[in-house]
Design a protein around this motif. Structure first.
Motif, PDB file in Angstrom:
ATOM      1  N   SER A   1      -2.650  35.037  10.506  1.00  0.00           N
ATOM      2  CA  SER A   1      -1.624  35.297  11.528  1.00  0.00           C
ATOM      3  C   SER A   1      -1.959  34.582  12.837  1.00  0.00           C
ATOM      4  O   SER A   1      -1.063  34.147  13.573  1.00  0.00           O
ATOM      5  CB  SER A   1      -1.478  36.804  11.769  1.00  0.00           C
ATOM      6  OG  SER A   1      -2.717  37.375  12.195  1.00  0.00           O
ATOM      7  N   THR A   2      -3.252  34.438  13.117  1.00  0.00           N
ATOM      8  CA  THR A   2      -3.675  33.705  14.317  1.00  0.00           C
ATOM      9  C   THR A   2      -3.339  32.219  14.183  1.00  0.00           C
ATOM     10  O   THR A   2      -2.845  31.597  15.138  1.00  0.00           O
ATOM     11  CB  THR A   2      -5.192  33.880  14.543  1.00  0.00           C
ATOM     12  OG1 THR A   2      -5.484  35.260  14.736  1.00  0.00           O
ATOM     13  CG2 THR A   2      -5.660  33.090  15.753  1.00  0.00           C
ATOM     14  N   VAL A   3      -3.582  31.672  13.021  1.00  0.00           N
ATOM     15  CA  VAL A   3      -3.246  30.262  12.769  1.00  0.00           C
ATOM     16  C   VAL A   3      -1.746  30.048  12.929  1.00  0.00           C
ATOM     17  O   VAL A   3      -1.302  29.089  13.575  1.00  0.00           O
ATOM     18  CB  VAL A   3      -3.692  29.837  11.356  1.00  0.00           C
ATOM     19  CG1 VAL A   3      -3.243  28.401  11.066  1.00  0.00           C
ATOM     20  CG2 VAL A   3      -5.198  29.959  11.197  1.00  0.00           C
ATOM     21  N   LYS A   4      -0.956  30.965  12.366  1.00  0.00           N
ATOM     22  CA  LYS A   4       0.506  30.844  12.461  1.00  0.00           C
ATOM     23  C   LYS A   4       0.969  30.895  13.913  1.00  0.00           C
ATOM     24  O   LYS A   4       1.849  30.113  14.338  1.00  0.00           O
ATOM     25  CB  LYS A   4       1.162  31.976  11.662  1.00  0.00           C
ATOM     26  CG  LYS A   4       2.689  31.953  11.676  1.00  0.00           C
ATOM     27  CD  LYS A   4       3.235  30.713  11.009  1.00  0.00           C
ATOM     28  CE  LYS A   4       4.735  30.827  10.732  1.00  0.00           C
ATOM     29  NZ  LYS A   4       5.542  31.035  11.940  1.00  0.00           N
ATOM     30  N   LYS A   5       0.397  31.793  14.711  1.00  0.00           N
ATOM     31  CA  LYS A   5       0.765  31.899  16.130  1.00  0.00           C
ATOM     32  C   LYS A   5       0.389  30.622  16.877  1.00  0.00           C
ATOM     33  O   LYS A   5       1.171  30.127  17.718  1.00  0.00           O
ATOM     34  CB  LYS A   5       0.083  33.096  16.778  1.00  0.00           C
ATOM     35  CG  LYS A   5       0.486  33.334  18.235  1.00  0.00           C
ATOM     36  CD  LYS A   5      -0.196  34.572  18.789  1.00  0.00           C
ATOM     37  CE  LYS A   5       0.287  34.848  20.217  1.00  0.00           C
ATOM     38  NZ  LYS A   5       0.062  33.716  21.151  1.00  0.00           N
ATOM     39  N   ASP A   6      -0.776  30.079  16.577  1.00  0.00           N
ATOM     40  CA  ASP A   6      -1.205  28.841  17.236  1.00  0.00           C
ATOM     41  C   ASP A   6      -0.262  27.685  16.911  1.00  0.00           C
ATOM     42  O   ASP A   6       0.041  26.852  17.772  1.00  0.00           O
ATOM     43  CB  ASP A   6      -2.636  28.488  16.812  1.00  0.00           C
ATOM     44  CG  ASP A   6      -3.679  29.435  17.417  1.00  0.00           C
ATOM     45  OD1 ASP A   6      -3.329  30.165  18.364  1.00  0.00           O
ATOM     46  OD2 ASP A   6      -4.826  29.417  16.923  1.00  0.00           O
ATOM     47  N   ILE A   7       0.205  27.644  15.664  1.00  0.00           N
ATOM     48  CA  ILE A   7       1.162  26.595  15.267  1.00  0.00           C
ATOM     49  C   ILE A   7       2.472  26.778  16.036  1.00  0.00           C
ATOM     50  O   ILE A   7       3.023  25.821  16.591  1.00  0.00           O
ATOM     51  CB  ILE A   7       1.423  26.649  13.748  1.00  0.00           C
ATOM     52  CG1 ILE A   7       0.156  26.331  12.965  1.00  0.00           C
ATOM     53  CG2 ILE A   7       2.533  25.656  13.370  1.00  0.00           C
ATOM     54  CD1 ILE A   7       0.285  26.570  11.467  1.00  0.00           C
ATOM     55  N   ASP A   8       2.958  27.996  16.062  1.00  0.00           N
ATOM     56  CA  ASP A   8       4.224  28.281  16.752  1.00  0.00           C
ATOM     57  C   ASP A   8       4.130  28.009  18.249  1.00  0.00           C
ATOM     58  O   ASP A   8       5.108  27.577  18.870  1.00  0.00           O
ATOM     59  CB  ASP A   8       4.638  29.745  16.523  1.00  0.00           C
ATOM     60  CG  ASP A   8       5.022  30.021  15.076  1.00  0.00           C
ATOM     61  OD1 ASP A   8       5.304  29.050  14.344  1.00  0.00           O
ATOM     62  OD2 ASP A   8       5.015  31.209  14.671  1.00  0.00           O
ATOM     63  N   ASP A   9       2.947  28.253  18.814  1.00  0.00           N
ATOM     64  CA  ASP A   9       2.741  28.032  20.252  1.00  0.00           C
ATOM     65  C   ASP A   9       2.486  26.564  20.583  1.00  0.00           C
ATOM     66  O   ASP A   9       2.391  26.199  21.763  1.00  0.00           O
ATOM     67  CB  ASP A   9       1.562  28.872  20.759  1.00  0.00           C
ATOM     68  CG  ASP A   9       1.868  30.365  20.749  1.00  0.00           C
ATOM     69  OD1 ASP A   9       3.056  30.736  20.638  1.00  0.00           O
ATOM     70  OD2 ASP A   9       0.902  31.162  20.839  1.00  0.00           O
ATOM     71  N   GLY A  10       2.346  25.731  19.568  1.00  0.00           N
ATOM     72  CA  GLY A  10       2.087  24.321  19.816  1.00  0.00           C
ATOM     73  C   GLY A  10       0.651  24.030  20.203  1.00  0.00           C
ATOM     74  O   GLY A  10       0.350  22.965  20.769  1.00  0.00           O
ATOM     75  N   LYS A  11      -0.253  24.953  19.893  1.00  0.00           N
ATOM     76  CA  LYS A  11      -1.654  24.750  20.224  1.00  0.00           C
ATOM     77  C   LYS A  11      -2.236  23.591  19.413  1.00  0.00           C
ATOM     78  O   LYS A  11      -3.051  22.804  19.904  1.00  0.00           O
ATOM     79  CB  LYS A  11      -2.443  26.041  19.953  1.00  0.00           C
ATOM     80  CG  LYS A  11      -3.884  26.018  20.427  1.00  0.00           C
ATOM     81  CD  LYS A  11      -4.519  27.404  20.253  1.00  0.00           C
ATOM     82  CE  LYS A  11      -5.955  27.431  20.744  1.00  0.00           C
ATOM     83  NZ  LYS A  11      -6.555  28.786  20.623  1.00  0.00           N
ATOM     84  N   PHE A  12      -1.833  23.504  18.160  1.00  0.00           N
ATOM     85  CA  PHE A  12      -2.212  22.396  17.284  1.00  0.00           C
ATOM     86  C   PHE A  12      -1.242  22.367  16.109  1.00  0.00           C
ATOM     87  O   PHE A  12      -0.511  23.325  15.852  1.00  0.00           O
ATOM     88  CB  PHE A  12      -3.652  22.535  16.774  1.00  0.00           C
ATOM     89  CG  PHE A  12      -3.969  23.869  16.147  1.00  0.00           C
ATOM     90  CD1 PHE A  12      -3.510  24.200  14.869  1.00  0.00           C
ATOM     91  CD2 PHE A  12      -4.727  24.822  16.831  1.00  0.00           C
ATOM     92  CE1 PHE A  12      -3.794  25.426  14.295  1.00  0.00           C
ATOM     93  CE2 PHE A  12      -5.009  26.051  16.265  1.00  0.00           C
ATOM     94  CZ  PHE A  12      -4.542  26.361  14.989  1.00  0.00           C
ATOM     95  N   LYS A  13      -1.217  21.243  15.419  1.00  0.00           N
ATOM     96  CA  LYS A  13      -0.528  21.146  14.129  1.00  0.00           C
ATOM     97  C   LYS A  13      -1.578  21.392  13.051  1.00  0.00           C
ATOM     98  O   LYS A  13      -2.782  21.277  13.299  1.00  0.00           O
ATOM     99  CB  LYS A  13       0.093  19.762  13.947  1.00  0.00           C
ATOM    100  CG  LYS A  13       1.196  19.420  14.941  1.00  0.00           C
ATOM    101  CD  LYS A  13       1.906  18.116  14.575  1.00  0.00           C
ATOM    102  CE  LYS A  13       1.047  16.909  14.893  1.00  0.00           C
ATOM    103  NZ  LYS A  13       0.988  16.618  16.352  1.00  0.00           N
ATOM    104  N   ILE A  14      -1.117  21.695  11.853  1.00  0.00           N
ATOM    105  CA  ILE A  14      -2.053  21.782  10.729  1.00  0.00           C
ATOM    106  C   ILE A  14      -1.688  20.723   9.682  1.00  0.00           C
ATOM    107  O   ILE A  14      -0.517  20.362   9.526  1.00  0.00           O
ATOM    108  CB  ILE A  14      -2.076  23.174  10.056  1.00  0.00           C
ATOM    109  CG1 ILE A  14      -0.733  23.480   9.378  1.00  0.00           C
ATOM    110  CG2 ILE A  14      -2.481  24.249  11.029  1.00  0.00           C
ATOM    111  CD1 ILE A  14      -0.824  24.614   8.361  1.00  0.00           C
TER     112      ILE A  14
END
Length: 271
Positions: A116-129
């Motif tokens: 869920s943390t990874v998903k939030k980071d993606i949604d926030d534009g913190k990084f792409k995966i």
């Protein structure tokens, strides 16, 4: 009876005996020929059976046979054979590579704890995966990793969001099997899990792709991407950013808690 008649009778008897012996000899010869012919057929049949068995034993499995097959790449992919899968906002400056095997129990643990943390980071534009799928857990016995990876390709063809939701479901405590239980080899099981994802539930295109193995060759191509990776990754889960593996200690352990994940990712983003 005259001597003449007696002699004639003896000659006739000997002639009948000779003819009977000839007929018997012919019957014996014919019988031997039949036996020999049957033996030859049996030997050839056995040899043929052995040859067939050898051919079958050396014949590549269905999945191995797909290594050189034409690849149908899912939508939302790029690169050779569609094996580059990048998800996230274009504004994100860096990309986190995530190496996972669908059957991997440690990957499931990571997804359940940090997903869920990874998903939030993606949604926030913190990084792409960038997702790189592996299937090495099938090497000893099984096909579930390959089959699940193909199903993930079918989900990706629907949308990146469907792909992420389906991946989360596959790794969930409810649906992820023990490493020794190859449940993912069953299309029915994969579709049962997919029914928990709104975008995939009752989605005929997705369901047909899973049943027909539309992305089976893609799964093998993706697996080869893992096998040939240049990041020094040999196990899952693994995380790489800017060519550097993200680990929590000198032993090279991956981050398995939210705190550890944030720590190593934040350091990589600043680097």
């Amino acid at each position: 009876m005259s001597k003449r008649n007696s002699q004639a009778a003896k000659v006739a008897a000997r002639e009948r005996l000779r003819q009977e012996r000839e007929r018997q000899a012919k019957r014996d010869k014919a019988r031997r020929q039949i036996i020999v012919a049957a033996s030859v057929v049996a030997v050839l049949a056995a040899a043929g059976g052995i040859g067939y068995a050898v051919v079958q034993a050396n014949k590549p499995s269905y999945w191995e046979g797909l290594k050189d097959a034409k690849v149908t790449a899912p939508a939302n992919t790029t690169g050779t054979k569609g094996t580059t899968v990048v998800i996230g906002k274009d504004t994100a400056k860096k990309t986190l590579k995530i190496y996972e095997d669908p059957r991997c129990p440690i990957c499931a643990q990571f997804e359940q704890t940090v997903g869920s943390t990874v998903k939030k980071d993606i949604d926030d534009g913190k990084f792409k995966i960038q997702f790189i799928g592996a299937t090495f857990l099938d090497r000893t016995d099984g096909q579930g990793s390959k089959n699940a990876l193909s199903a993930l390709g079918a989900a990706l063809n629907v949308s990146p969001e469907a792909f992420l939701e389906y991946k989360t479901a596959l790794y969930s405590t409810k649906w992820h099997p023990a490493e020794t239980d190859d449940k993912f080899k069953s299309d029915d099981y994969l579709l049962k899990v997919a029914a928990t994802v709104p975008a995939l539930k009752n989605n005929a295109t997705f369901q047909n792709a899973v049943k027909n193995g539309t992305y089976d060759a893609w799964a093998m191509a993706m697996s080869k991407t893992f096998d040939d990776n240049k990041d020094g990754v040999s196990g899952t889960p693994s995380f790489v950013m800017d060519g550097k593996k993200l680990t929590t200690d000198a032993a090279g352990d991956p981050p398995m808690t939210v705190a550890d994940f944030n720590r190593v990712v934040d350091a990589a983003l600043k680097g």
